[in-house]
Design an enzyme around this catalytic site. Structure first.
Site, PDB file in Angstrom:
ATOM      1  N   ALA A 121     -75.700 -33.352  -4.853  1.00 53.19           N
ATOM      2  CA  ALA A 121     -77.053 -32.946  -5.239  1.00 53.19           C
ATOM      3  C   ALA A 121     -77.216 -31.434  -5.195  1.00 53.19           C
ATOM      4  CB  ALA A 121     -78.071 -33.609  -4.305  1.00 53.19           C
ATOM      5  N   ASP A 122     -76.587 -30.785  -4.223  1.00 52.12           N
ATOM      6  CA  ASP A 122     -76.699 -29.333  -4.121  1.00 52.12           C
ATOM      7  C   ASP A 122     -76.072 -28.642  -5.326  1.00 52.12           C
ATOM      8  OD1 ASP A 122     -74.196 -30.261  -3.280  1.00 52.12           O
ATOM      9  OD2 ASP A 122     -73.916 -28.642  -1.827  1.00 52.12           O
ATOM     10  N   THR A 197     -50.712 -10.339  14.472  1.00 56.36           N
ATOM     11  CA  THR A 197     -51.117 -11.688  14.078  1.00 56.36           C
ATOM     12  C   THR A 197     -52.522 -11.732  13.503  1.00 56.36           C
ATOM     13  OG1 THR A 197     -49.659 -12.666  15.735  1.00 56.36           O
ATOM     14  CG2 THR A 197     -51.439 -14.045  14.909  1.00 56.36           C
TER      15      THR A 197
END
Length: 286
Positions: A121-122, A197
């Site tokens: 729906a969005d 990292t």
């Protein structure tokens, strides 16, 4: 299916519309006064919340801006969590407020895909807002739990799109499924070659996600342009969703408009059209 459910249709007044967008990660509400978005608030989605709990949450969010359910004359809702969508309808019924529920059967767009009922729906509401506010052809890029690209043809029809895992979803999976990779801040690194990292993960997620989005957008734009007989740059690209305001998102190439509130505005347009109003009277273009 009846689009508007109400104990009293006469109670509707366009100056006090509550728009509710229920996503997998967040519930976003907006209060429209005289057709303009006056306030918006966001909370985490609790899929197992009862009707009472959801009503308490929404009322609490309204009260952050000195409003309450007593101020609301009508509700427009889009939900990708069926139980919470049904809960909104229950709340509207016992509060005796009319409610418009977004779906393939209520959003006033032609939906030209194989299974219209499966479209979120969005996504349909975003397509409606893009067509009414920014023109067609258009592509809506929504950065939410998933990243979606939704396409609107020149005649205003919804014609499909693409779905990719959302950036935060990917990061959570990376941290959960590896022994040594940490959860990191969503910040764009200075360079693509990370020297530790964290910077390597930021490069892979932020720069990688920018590349994924721009690559998909470029191809979708080209396909829409071929169908419409226009140049790809004539296809509008609108960015929305919870992450659309992030600096790295604003740096994306090819985006014409950034509007984090596009879904809420689409719900207001939906309500106006279903209830007999005119979308351009909502003041949404200001």
């Amino acid at each position: 299916m009846t689009a508007v459910r109400s104990a009293d249709r006469a109670a509707y007044h366009p100056a006090m519309l509550l728009a509710i967008d229920i996503g997998n990660t967040n519930i976003t509400i907006g209060l429209f006064k005289a057709g303009s978005l006056a306030t918006s608030r966001r909370a985490s989605t609790q899929p197992r919340a009862s009707v009472d709990e959801l009503e308490l949450l929404i009322d609490g969010l309204l009260r952050l801006d000195d409003a309450s359910f007593a101020d609301v004359s009508a509700i427009a809702s889009a939900s990708v969590v069926p139980a919470l969508g049904a809960a909104v309808e229950s709340i509207a019924a016992r509060r005796e407020r009319p409610v418009v529920v977004a779906s393939a059967g209520t959003v006033p767009l032609a939906v030209r895909v194989d299974r219209p009922s499966e479209v979120g729906a969005d996504r349909l509401v975003n397509a409606l807002a893009a067509a009414r506010l920014h023109g067609t052809p258009a592509v809506v890029v929504d950065f939410g739990t998933a990243t979606t690209l939704d396409c609107v043809a020149t005649d205003g029809a919804y014609v499909g799109g693409a779905i990719a895992p959302g950036l935060e979803l990917g990061l959570e999976a990376l941290a959960a499924r590896t022994a040594k990779l940490p959860r990191i801040e969503l910040r764009s690194p200075d360079r693509a070659i990370g020297r530790d990292t964290v910077s390597a993960m930021q490069s892979g997620t932020i720069i990688g996600y920018q590349a994924l989005t721009t690559g998909l957008l470029s191809r979708v734009r080209r396909e829409l342009a071929d169908t419409a007989g226009c140049d790809p740059e004539d296809v509008k690209a609108i960015l929305t969703g919870g992450l659309s305001a992030a600096p790295w998102a604003r740096a994306l190439d090819g985006i014409d408009v950034i509007d984090p509130d596009l879904t809420l505005k689409g719900l207001a347009i939906l309500h106006a059209e279903v209830s007999g109003g005119e979308p351009l009277e909502l003041g949404l273009l200001r």
